[in-house]
Scaffold this active site. Structure first.
Site, PDB file in Angstrom:
ATOM      1  NE  ARG A 100      -3.742   0.674   2.079  1.00 20.95           N
ATOM      2  CZ  ARG A 100      -4.942   0.743   2.656  1.00 20.95           C
ATOM      3  NH1 ARG A 100      -5.114   1.449   3.766  1.00 20.95           N
ATOM      4  NH2 ARG A 100      -5.981   0.119   2.137  1.00 20.95           N
ATOM      5  CD  GLN A 114     -12.778  -2.030  -0.118  1.00 20.31           C
ATOM      6  OE1 GLN A 114     -11.958  -1.987   0.785  1.00 20.31           O
ATOM      7  NE2 GLN A 114     -13.967  -2.596   0.024  1.00 20.31           N
ATOM      8  NE  ARG A 140      -9.877  -5.235   1.023  1.00 21.56           N
ATOM      9  CZ  ARG A 140      -9.103  -4.206   1.387  1.00 21.56           C
ATOM     10  NH1 ARG A 140      -9.651  -3.150   1.926  1.00 21.56           N
ATOM     11  NH2 ARG A 140      -7.795  -4.214   1.168  1.00 21.56           N
TER      12      ARG A 140
HETATM   13  N1  NVA Z   1      -9.868   6.750  -1.015  1.00 21.60           N
HETATM   14  C1  NVA Z   1      -9.446   6.321   0.293  1.00 21.60           C
HETATM   15  C2  NVA Z   1      -9.670   4.861   0.443  1.00 21.60           C
HETATM   16  C3  NVA Z   1      -9.325   4.313   1.802  1.00 21.60           C
HETATM   17  C4  NVA Z   1      -9.494   2.840   1.921  1.00 21.60           C
HETATM   18  C5  NVA Z   1      -7.994   6.694   0.523  1.00 21.60           C
HETATM   19  O1  NVA Z   1      -7.199   6.487  -0.410  1.00 21.60           O
HETATM   20  O2  NVA Z   1      -7.654   7.183   1.589  1.00 21.60           O
HETATM   21  N1   CP Z   2     -10.976  -0.131   2.919  1.00 25.03           N
HETATM   22  C1   CP Z   2      -9.687  -0.134   3.315  1.00 25.03           C
HETATM   23  O1   CP Z   2      -8.770  -0.343   2.510  1.00 25.03           O
HETATM   24  O2   CP Z   2      -9.520   0.075   4.640  1.00 25.03           O
HETATM   25  P1   CP Z   2      -8.138   0.311   5.428  1.00 25.03           P
HETATM   26  O3   CP Z   2      -7.611   1.663   4.980  1.00 25.03           O
HETATM   27  O4   CP Z   2      -8.513   0.283   6.872  1.00 25.03           O
HETATM   28  O5   CP Z   2      -7.185  -0.775   5.051  1.00 25.03           O
END
Ligand code: NVA
Ligand code: CP
Length: 306
Positions: free
Chosen positions: A106, A136, A292
């Protein structure tokens, strides 16, 4: 379906048949988990979980998925490791490839994930970039199937809000599985050109600035935060730009009477969704959060199992 050794960086790389395969495998693994049938399909393997942004769902669901599949997992973040400013992505990829069997990451720029995949000898899974959030969206499609039936073709997905990683991946995933996709966002917050170019190939895609147009007759209405991770400095401007883009009972009133709401979470009640609409849809939203686990298991088994 032989996808062993592949990366999972974006749904654009996956055919409708491959997406369907992942969804069916996820449903099977979910059923096994529910009935207590062990599925240690990746026994003895190891996956790295790299987080350059924070997470609740992604970290815990990947860790539990790895454990259920018989795998070890190694958590790395930018403060407690050399990743980030201290060591290049290329060197990190080459080192991790010597210990592990897969890498989940991430991060911020999508180019970082592409760079990691270029240098790694093992599968790389995108667990959110500024551009995309494919794990997601695979999960969202699984949840929509659970509520609306296995045939997603012709169902209408409406997304109201920011043209962000969620909207981008939903446009690609929704159109690939044959859904009608309508997105509403204010000017200046639209999806990037590469996503619009992809969508231009589909008659069943609508881009509007009117949430009521997008939500009309929708089977599923989806939203996400107005300010994503990394955009905190733009919060005030975004709150102004997205006024009118809150999923409320008026917007839900033009969707189909049995429409469900999806939200990847975390949610900001009173911003992108009202408390009432959120709580009325808590069932499908927390099923989505649960899924998930099952969707990511399907991805790891497909890319990493011998
Ligand atoms: N659009 C949000 C999604 C979080 C799961 C972000 O990137 O912060
Ligand atoms: N939806 C999602 O990716 O949640 P987190 O940011 O908690 O991992």
């Amino acid at each position: 379906m032989n996808l062993k050794g592949n990366d999972f960086l974006k749904l654009l790389d996956y055919s409708p048949e491959q997406i369907d395969y992942l969804l069916q495998l996820a449903a099977k693994l979910k059923a096994e988990k529910k009935s207590g049938v062990p599925h240690r399909l990746c026994e003895g393997k190891n996956v790295a979980l790299i987080f350059e942004k924070t997470s609740t769902r992604t970290r815990s669901s990947f860790e539990v998925a790895a454990h259920d599949l018989g795998m070890g997992s190694t958590y790395l973040d930018s403060t407690g490791s050399q990743i980030g400013k201290k060591e290049s992505i290329a060197d990190t990829a080459r080192v991790l490839s010597r210990y592990l069997d897969g890498i989940m990451i991430r991060t911020f720029g999508h180019d970082r994930v592409e760079e990691l995949a270029k240098w790694a000898d093992i599968p790389v899974i995108n667990a959110l970039t500024d551009l995309l959030h494919p794990c997601q969206v695979l999960t969202d499609l699984l949840t929509i199937e659970e509520y609306k039936g296995k045939n997603l073709k012709g169902l209408k997905m409406a997304y109201v809000g920011d043209g962000n990683n969620m909207m981008n991946s939903l446009i690609v995933g929704g159109l690939k599985v044959g859904m009608e996709v309508a997105v509403a966002c204010p000017e200046g917050y639209r999806p990037p050109q590469e996503i619009l170019d992809f969508a231009a190939g589909y008659d069943c895609f609508t881009l509007t600035d009117d949430p009521m147009v997008a939500a009309k007759d929708a089977d599923v209405v989806i939203t996400d935060v107005w300010t994503s991770m990394g955009q905190e400095g733009e919060r005030a401007a975004r709150e102004k730009a997205f006024a009118g883009y809150c999923i409320d009972e008026k917007i839900m009133g033009v969707a189909k009477s049995d429409a469900i709401v999806q939200h990847c979470l975390p949610a900001h009640r009173g911003e992108e969704i009202t408390e009432e609409v959120f709580e009325a849809n808590a069932g499908p939203i927390f099923d989505e959060a649960e899924n998930r686990l099952h969707a990511q298991k399907a991805v790891m088994v497909t890319l990493m199992k011998d």
